[in-house]
Design an enzyme around this catalytic site. Sequence first.
Site, PDB file in Angstrom:
ATOM      1  N   ASP A 336       0.951  -1.234  -0.089  1.00 46.62           N
ATOM      2  CA  ASP A 336       0.044  -0.106  -0.047  1.00 46.62           C
ATOM      3  C   ASP A 336       0.727   1.328  -0.047  1.00 46.62           C
ATOM      4  O   ASP A 336       2.273   1.142   0.275  1.00 46.62           O
ATOM      5  CB  ASP A 336      -0.926  -0.126   1.247  1.00 46.62           C
ATOM      6  CG  ASP A 336      -1.964   1.290   1.465  1.00 46.62           C
ATOM      7  OD1 ASP A 336      -2.208   1.537   0.395  1.00 46.62           O
ATOM      8  OD2 ASP A 336      -1.709   2.067   2.425  1.00 46.62           O
ATOM      9  N   ASP A 534      -1.164  -0.524   6.237  1.00 44.67           N
ATOM     10  CA  ASP A 534      -1.352   0.054   7.641  1.00 44.67           C
ATOM     11  C   ASP A 534      -2.639   0.531   7.763  1.00 44.67           C
ATOM     12  O   ASP A 534      -2.829   0.738   8.963  1.00 44.67           O
ATOM     13  CB  ASP A 534      -0.114   1.134   7.768  1.00 44.67           C
ATOM     14  CG  ASP A 534      -0.837   2.311   7.104  1.00 44.67           C
ATOM     15  OD1 ASP A 534      -1.126   2.476   5.943  1.00 44.67           O
ATOM     16  OD2 ASP A 534      -0.708   3.389   7.908  1.00 44.67           O
ATOM     17  N   ASP A 538      -6.916  -1.336   4.720  1.00 44.13           N
ATOM     18  CA  ASP A 538      -5.994  -2.555   4.221  1.00 44.13           C
ATOM     19  C   ASP A 538      -6.461  -4.022   4.710  1.00 44.13           C
ATOM     20  O   ASP A 538      -5.849  -5.162   4.416  1.00 44.13           O
ATOM     21  CB  ASP A 538      -4.742  -2.176   4.511  1.00 44.13           C
ATOM     22  CG  ASP A 538      -4.025  -0.988   3.592  1.00 44.13           C
ATOM     23  OD1 ASP A 538      -4.588  -0.754   2.484  1.00 44.13           O
ATOM     24  OD2 ASP A 538      -3.228  -0.233   4.199  1.00 44.13           O
TER      25      ASP A 538
END
Length: 643
Positions: A336, A534, A538
């Site tokens: 990410d 994080d 996610d």
Amino acid sequence: MNKKQRRTRNRIVAAIVLFVLVYAAVETLPLATWLGSETNAFWIEFILFLVPYLIAGYDVLLRAARNIGRGQVFDENFLMTVATIGAFALVLFPDSDPHMAEGAAVMLFYQVGELFQSYAVGKSRKSIADMMDIAPDYANVERDGSLAQVDPYEVNVGDEIVIKPGERVPLDGVVVDGRSQLDTAALTGESVPREVQSGDEIISGCVNLSGKLVVRVSKPFGESTVSRILELVENAAEKKARTENFITRFARYYTPAVVIIAALLAVAPPLLTGASWSDWVQRGLVFLVVSCPCALVISVPLSFFGGIGGASRLGILVKGSNYLEALASAETVVFDKTGTLTDGSFNVVAVHPQADIDPDRLLSIAAHAEAYSDHPIALSVKKAYSGTLDRQRIADTEEQSGHGVRATIDEHVVYVGNDKLMSSCGVDFRECDLTGTILHVSLDGSYIGHIVIADVVKPDAAQAVADLRAAGVPETVMLTGDRADVAAAVASKLGIDEYRAQLLPQDKVAEVEKLLDRTHAHGRGRGKLAFVGDGINDAPVLTRADIGIAMGAMGSDAAIEAADVVLMDDKPSSIAQAIRLARKTMRIVRQNIVFALGVKFLVLILAAIGFANMWLAVFADVGVAVLAILNAMRAMNVGSMKR
């Protein structure tokens, strides 16, 4: 070494000293002459060797008897009991040479190996148990004008606690007064203290080094960082790797099989061919000693346990050996962007209003629309607004995941978000040439301008990608909800192979599904995909990936719960460290399996054809176990993992 281990050590040392004295006496003194006959000397030798045997091995005999009573017959205690008692029982065969010394020696060396194993397991557990020292004993709360030490469980969210120099931070919170340095080594593995002051967030488990801090508690103890870490550490041993499960199943069938083979080896040739009973019974006993599977059933779990303990010393929490095993096979690492490769500390770098709109008014409208959002972009807008937020002006707000926010301010409908949000509202917006996140703003259906927000790439992000490539990870991918040009700029700067931009949370899952299919198609399906994230959005992707890796120190609770590996230092460069450590652990596991099985099968064949005696059997059992344990302990050595 604990008290029980010291008592066992002293008992074994005493038995070894006595055995050496007896062996020396038997070999050098003319006992037959002194006692008047060979028979008397023989039985004296029998009794003399029986004493150190019982001193060293009485607990093995008791465990074997107890397990037989419970129906748990085939284990190493049973094998050692049958083999050593059998060695003493060879005196019943007139044509047999005495084997009392070998029987006592087998038990002595077995117990030495067991003691060594106990020490090795204890040392491995200590590396993880050290993490338990982060648990706070108390929290200082002001009551009736003085500080009182209370159980951290009794402190409520919103309470203020005082942390004196030298004390451990008991709960997560925000500093409201004071300035100090925090030692985060127990959590993150970092030796450099972290400076904190009023307004900074701090996490439980750190040690306050210098100044007094007053902290407002933000989470109850059960949800705090230290509580989550302790839970992860305690549960890590429950999730076993496929290799561990294989060894457990292997030992379950292997042990009874070798007992049956040893029994057939001892009785079949004498019955069928009239061969010497003592010779073939001795071969069967040697076969039993060699076949003990303790080298495998001890060293393989110990290797994984050492790997998990070594990772914890680097600030990498692995939730189970199955995830360590999967991490060693990682061929694709998917990141990410925001908060993982970048700091997530967005800053407003430009305000571009329409011709008839004042820049301060544009920023004010956007800040009020984002007033109730904790998203990093919203926080950056509110930080850039120099005025005071008047929440009385806001009638309602609605966050639209992956798009932006809708709010009613002073009875005007406001949309603040990306170009997808503007398109869905039918608002014509203006493109921007600047690289960054573009936050468009509309008022009652009319476009009034946009705000440019830029994120800062983490200092070690580029090094993290380079380290992964050096570690042999062939593919890196970045997924983000940000614009394509922003994603392209970050991917190019960091050297990431591929990127996917403007993704909603559900789009990330779909992209990971495609990447999983591609990764699993390589290497005959043994390749694994790791996703690093994080944020709360996610969590679905972390769960779907083969290995989910969460940024732990500042990551969301949902991400940490969904992940399989947690990086407490929030540094992407720790991913390559984790992969290298996982691969080192798996190399050690495979070495132990090949070495233990190879030596055992070789000596088993030699025993069956009469070329192996009890002394060689001792090496094939205890010697191999000790060497395998020594090799397994290398997994705890993380010195080579640090940069």
